[in-house]
Motif scaffolding. Structure first.
Motif, PDB file in Angstrom:
ATOM      1  N   MET A   1       0.852  -1.189   0.000  1.00 45.12           N
ATOM      2  CA  MET A   1       0.000   0.000   0.000  1.00 45.12           C
ATOM      3  C   MET A   1       0.887   1.237   0.000  1.00 45.12           C
ATOM      4  N   ASN A   2       0.898   1.980  -1.122  1.00 46.23           N
ATOM      5  CA  ASN A   2       1.774   3.135  -1.242  1.00 46.23           C
ATOM      6  C   ASN A   2       1.224   4.361  -0.533  1.00 46.23           C
ATOM      7  N   THR A   3      -0.090   4.451  -0.430  1.00 47.19           N
ATOM      8  CA  THR A   3      -0.708   5.600   0.219  1.00 47.19           C
ATOM      9  C   THR A   3      -0.471   5.540   1.722  1.00 47.19           C
ATOM     10  N   GLU A   4       0.000   6.642   2.269  1.00 44.13           N
ATOM     11  CA  GLU A   4       0.246   6.691   3.709  1.00 44.13           C
ATOM     12  C   GLU A   4      -1.047   7.011   4.437  1.00 44.13           C
ATOM     13  N   VAL A   5      -1.421   6.154   5.382  1.00 43.45           N
ATOM     14  CA  VAL A   5      -2.662   6.319   6.132  1.00 43.45           C
ATOM     15  C   VAL A   5      -2.366   7.049   7.436  1.00 43.45           C
ATOM     16  N   GLY A   6      -3.193   8.051   7.742  1.00 41.30           N
ATOM     17  CA  GLY A   6      -2.979   8.868   8.933  1.00 41.30           C
ATOM     18  C   GLY A   6      -3.996   8.611  10.023  1.00 41.30           C
ATOM     19  N   ASN A   7      -4.467   9.675  10.643  1.00 38.96           N
ATOM     20  CA  ASN A   7      -5.353   9.584  11.796  1.00 38.96           C
ATOM     21  C   ASN A   7      -6.759   9.121  11.417  1.00 38.96           C
ATOM     22  N   LEU A   8      -7.392   8.477  12.390  1.00 40.17           N
ATOM     23  CA  LEU A   8      -8.788   8.080  12.222  1.00 40.17           C
ATOM     24  C   LEU A   8      -9.666   9.328  12.269  1.00 40.17           C
ATOM     25  N   ILE A   9     -10.509   9.511  11.236  1.00 40.93           N
ATOM     26  CA  ILE A   9     -11.416  10.653  11.168  1.00 40.93           C
ATOM     27  C   ILE A   9     -12.791  10.283  11.705  1.00 40.93           C
ATOM     28  N   TYR A  10     -13.244   9.080  11.335  1.00 43.20           N
ATOM     29  CA  TYR A  10     -14.617   8.692  11.651  1.00 43.20           C
ATOM     30  C   TYR A  10     -14.693   7.177  11.816  1.00 43.20           C
ATOM     31  N   LYS A  11     -15.414   6.741  12.824  1.00 40.75           N
ATOM     32  CA  LYS A  11     -15.634   5.316  13.042  1.00 40.75           C
ATOM     33  C   LYS A  11     -17.132   5.049  12.981  1.00 40.75           C
ATOM     34  N   GLY A  12     -17.576   4.340  11.952  1.00 44.36           N
ATOM     35  CA  GLY A  12     -18.977   3.996  11.808  1.00 44.36           C
ATOM     36  C   GLY A  12     -19.267   2.617  12.355  1.00 44.36           C
ATOM     37  N   LYS A  13     -20.451   2.108  12.047  1.00 43.46           N
ATOM     38  CA  LYS A  13     -20.837   0.789  12.547  1.00 43.46           C
ATOM     39  C   LYS A  13     -20.052  -0.330  11.886  1.00 43.46           C
TER      40      LYS A  13
ATOM     41  N   TYR B   1      -9.998   7.126   7.413  1.00 43.64           N
ATOM     42  CA  TYR B   1      -8.703   7.652   7.850  1.00 43.64           C
ATOM     43  C   TYR B   1      -8.214   8.753   6.916  1.00 43.64           C
ATOM     44  N   GLU B   2      -7.455   9.683   7.495  1.00 45.31           N
ATOM     45  CA  GLU B   2      -6.737  10.659   6.683  1.00 45.31           C
ATOM     46  C   GLU B   2      -5.678   9.942   5.851  1.00 45.31           C
ATOM     47  N   THR B   3      -5.284  10.577   4.737  1.00 48.50           N
ATOM     48  CA  THR B   3      -4.147  10.076   3.968  1.00 48.50           C
ATOM     49  C   THR B   3      -3.166  11.230   3.754  1.00 48.50           C
ATOM     50  N   ASP B   4      -2.075  10.954   3.038  1.00 46.94           N
ATOM     51  CA  ASP B   4      -1.101  12.004   2.762  1.00 46.94           C
ATOM     52  C   ASP B   4      -1.599  12.990   1.701  1.00 46.94           C
ATOM     53  N   ASP B   5      -2.773  12.713   1.131  1.00 48.64           N
ATOM     54  CA  ASP B   5      -3.422  13.628   0.194  1.00 48.64           C
ATOM     55  C   ASP B   5      -4.637  14.235   0.889  1.00 48.64           C
ATOM     56  N   PRO B   6      -4.655  15.549   1.094  1.00 51.96           N
ATOM     57  CA  PRO B   6      -5.769  16.167   1.834  1.00 51.96           C
ATOM     58  C   PRO B   6      -7.121  16.028   1.144  1.00 51.96           C
ATOM     59  N   GLU B   7      -7.115  15.677  -0.139  1.00 53.35           N
ATOM     60  CA  GLU B   7      -8.363  15.522  -0.886  1.00 53.35           C
ATOM     61  C   GLU B   7      -8.883  14.077  -0.878  1.00 53.35           C
ATOM     62  N   LYS B   8      -8.130  13.173  -0.239  1.00 56.82           N
ATOM     63  CA  LYS B   8      -8.517  11.762  -0.256  1.00 56.82           C
ATOM     64  C   LYS B   8      -8.493  11.167   1.155  1.00 56.82           C
ATOM     65  N   VAL B   9      -9.305  10.152   1.336  1.00 61.49           N
ATOM     66  CA  VAL B   9      -9.346   9.406   2.599  1.00 61.49           C
ATOM     67  C   VAL B   9      -9.239   7.921   2.289  1.00 61.49           C
ATOM     68  N   MET B  10      -8.900   7.148   3.321  1.00 64.76           N
ATOM     69  CA  MET B  10      -8.894   5.692   3.195  1.00 64.76           C
ATOM     70  C   MET B  10     -10.077   5.151   3.993  1.00 64.76           C
ATOM     71  N   VAL B  11     -10.924   4.410   3.318  1.00 65.28           N
ATOM     72  CA  VAL B  11     -12.077   3.796   3.967  1.00 65.28           C
ATOM     73  C   VAL B  11     -11.763   2.318   4.206  1.00 65.28           C
ATOM     74  N   LYS B  12     -11.801   1.914   5.467  1.00 68.32           N
ATOM     75  CA  LYS B  12     -11.543   0.519   5.823  1.00 68.32           C
ATOM     76  C   LYS B  12     -12.878  -0.165   6.124  1.00 68.32           C
ATOM     77  N   PHE B  13     -13.153  -1.251   5.417  1.00 61.15           N
ATOM     78  CA  PHE B  13     -14.358  -2.042   5.628  1.00 61.15           C
ATOM     79  C   PHE B  13     -14.077  -3.097   6.690  1.00 61.15           C
ATOM     80  N   ARG B  14     -14.758  -3.000   7.821  1.00 64.68           N
ATOM     81  CA  ARG B  14     -14.560  -3.952   8.905  1.00 64.68           C
ATOM     82  C   ARG B  14     -15.512  -5.148   8.760  1.00 64.68           C
ATOM     83  N   ASP B  15     -15.318  -6.146   9.613  1.00 65.28           N
ATOM     84  CA  ASP B  15     -16.150  -7.349   9.585  1.00 65.28           C
ATOM     85  C   ASP B  15     -17.373  -7.243  10.495  1.00 65.28           C
ATOM     86  N   ASP B  16     -17.543  -6.106  11.149  1.00 66.76           N
ATOM     87  CA  ASP B  16     -18.696  -5.921  12.032  1.00 66.76           C
ATOM     88  C   ASP B  16     -19.988  -5.855  11.218  1.00 66.76           C
TER      89      ASP B  16
END
Length: 248
Positions: free
Chosen positions: A1-13, A18-33
């Protein structure tokens, strides 16, 4: 994964943003919940996030090809979706092609009644207020959207419904209803966000009308992950399956 992942912005259900090194983009992580009833019922299903991320990716790509602007940028790997950063609008936009679920509890429709044209329903996205249905006047009065933006949202939603309904029909799947969310990009454009998956849609087998979505979990029935995998096996093409090493 080349994109650097930063701080958690939002935690949903079921997803983290997460923030990324690009202020115009975020990383969305799909959990198993997986949750139901405003989060009152909750479990963890192995690989649910994996499958939801690749199913959502497929639908977002189909919609982008049809001219619908989405939050999707790239699925870095299953579970991790690089997305455009949006300021989300607290509306759940629900499109109903066939009567099911809460529509039957709240209104005197017949079960499996088909709607042409489809019904578009908007709910206030709020656990505190239990996602109440609202009308245009309430949405505008709350300051979420303008009337012009509501028309834009409806027009985009109808196009999404048409494109995905036709695609799913070709895969032997009925599309009773689905929930989507929109946000504004940095230029103020209305963009489709969140996800389109068995968590947020009803999918039924077109021959048997068997449920292939989260309704199985809501009703306490078995075979939830098997249903999600069935959807993936039908909507993904051979190239997708090869890319993600899927034997389905």
């Amino acid at each position: 994964m080349n994109t650097e992942v930063g701080n958690l912005i939002y935690k949903g259900k079921a997803k983290d943003v997460y923030e990324t090194d690009d202020p115009e983009k975020v990383m969305v992580k799909f959990r198993d919940d997986i949750t139901a009833g405003d989060g009152a019922k909750k479990e963890n299903l192995k690989k649910k996030g994996f499958y939801n991320s690749i199913i959502s990716t497929k639908f977002f790509k189909i919609l982008e090809e049809a001219g619908v602007k989405t939050q999707y940028v790239e699925l870095i790997k299953p579970r991790y979706m690089l997305s455009k950063k949006l300021k989300m609008i607290p509306l759940e936009v629900i499109t109903r092609n066939i009567a099911a679920g809460s529509l039957l509890r709240n209104f005197p429709f017949e079960e499996k009644q088909e709607f042409e044209p489809p019904i578009i329903q908007m709910d206030y996205k709020s656990d505190e207020y239990h996602d109440p249905t609202l009308n245009d006047d309430i949405a505008v009065a709350l300051g979420f959207v303008t009337r012009k933006e509501l028309k834009t949202i409806r027009d985009i939603t109808l196009k999404i419904n048409s494109v995905l309904k036709d695609f799913l029909k070709s895969k032997g799947i009925l599309f009773p209803d689905f929930k989507i969310e929109f946000g504004r990009d940095s230029q103020g454009n209305i963009i489709l966000g969140d996800e389109i998956s068995p968590d947020s849609c009803r999918f039924w087998d077109s021959e048997t009308w068997d449920v292939l979505d989260k309704d199985l979990f809501r009703k306490g029935e078995s075979g939830v992950m098997e249903a999600y995998i069935t959807v993936a096996s039908r909507v993904l093409d051979d190239e997708d399956k090869k890319k993600w090493n899927l034997n389905i």
